[in-house]
Design an enzyme around this catalytic site. Structure first.
Site, PDB file in Angstrom:
ATOM      1  N   ASP A   8      34.188  46.472  41.047  1.00 27.45           N
ATOM      2  CA  ASP A   8      32.798  46.897  40.911  1.00 27.45           C
ATOM      3  C   ASP A   8      32.518  46.981  39.407  1.00 27.45           C
ATOM      4  O   ASP A   8      32.816  47.985  38.772  1.00 27.45           O
ATOM      5  CB  ASP A   8      32.579  48.257  41.580  1.00 27.45           C
ATOM      6  N   GLU A  67      31.433  42.151  43.174  1.00 31.18           N
ATOM      7  CA  GLU A  67      30.034  42.252  43.576  1.00 31.18           C
ATOM      8  C   GLU A  67      29.196  41.281  42.760  1.00 31.18           C
ATOM      9  O   GLU A  67      29.407  41.112  41.563  1.00 31.18           O
ATOM     10  CB  GLU A  67      29.533  43.687  43.364  1.00 31.18           C
ATOM     11  N   ASP A 139      32.571  54.738  41.975  1.00 37.39           N
ATOM     12  CA  ASP A 139      32.837  53.364  41.522  1.00 37.39           C
ATOM     13  C   ASP A 139      34.107  52.809  42.163  1.00 37.39           C
ATOM     14  O   ASP A 139      34.172  51.628  42.513  1.00 37.39           O
ATOM     15  CB  ASP A 139      32.944  53.314  39.994  1.00 37.39           C
TER      16      ASP A 139
END
Length: 184
Positions: A8, A67, A139
């Site tokens: 991420d 992502e 996160d």
């Protein structure tokens, strides 16, 4: 049992999560955050690269998922996020690993059953799915969710359930810079 690294990306905090996946069964390996301490952008990106390179060297993942870029309200934030993400992509490519990309909506859908889940719902489901004793930091939970999404997609579970219409992966090893496309 393949080891999947979920990333991420962020310009201040980059979350990471590692899971083992086999025959639809997922188990937790490790997770955490790379917290960037530098003030200027080049040094921030260097710290992200070094942190990911260390993780890859230490854990030796078989696959990596990240992502995709999303549109942020603030253009400056979006540019910094894109640069942090690009740094992660280059690090993964330099280590010769396959990289798959998933939108935030796909990740949320895979983990929670709805593409509009909030961070708390994602954290709760990651804790539940991986049978963790504590809720991971936001996160790190997002990174674990990205790894779970990849595992579900790679195993065909999401395709069977109809949740994702196609795999959103790309192999950077098959990328041909001369033609700017993937080789078959």
């Amino acid at each position: 049992m393949p080891l999947i690294l979920g990333i991420d990306p962020g310009s201040r905090i980059t979350g990471y999560g590692l899971i083992h996946a086999e025959a639809g069964q997922m188990s937790y390996h490790a997770s955490g955050c790379i917290r960037v301490q530098a003030d200027d952008l080049p040094q921030k990106l260097a710290q992200i690269y070094a942190g990911l390179a260390e993780l890859i060297g230490q854990h030796r993942p078989d696959q990596v998922a990240i992502e995709q870029v999303f549109m942020a309200k603030n253009a400056d934030s979006a540019l910094k996020l894109g640069q942090a993400r690009g740094t992660a992509v280059v690090c993964v490519a330099n280590h010769g690993l396959q990289l798959s990309e998933y939108s935030a909506k796909e990740v949320k859908l895979a983990v929670t059953g709805t593409g509009s889940a909030d961070k708390i719902q994602v954290q709760h489901m990651v804790k539940s799915l991986l049978k963790l004793s504590a809720t991971p930091q936001a996160d790190a939970a997002d990174a674990l969710a990205i790894a779970l999404c990849h595992a579900y997609t790679a195993s065909g579970l999401l395709a069977l359930s109809g949740q994702l219409s196609r795999k959103r992966g790309s192999s950077w090893r098959n990328f041909d810079p001369k033609t700017l496309s993937r080789r078959s």
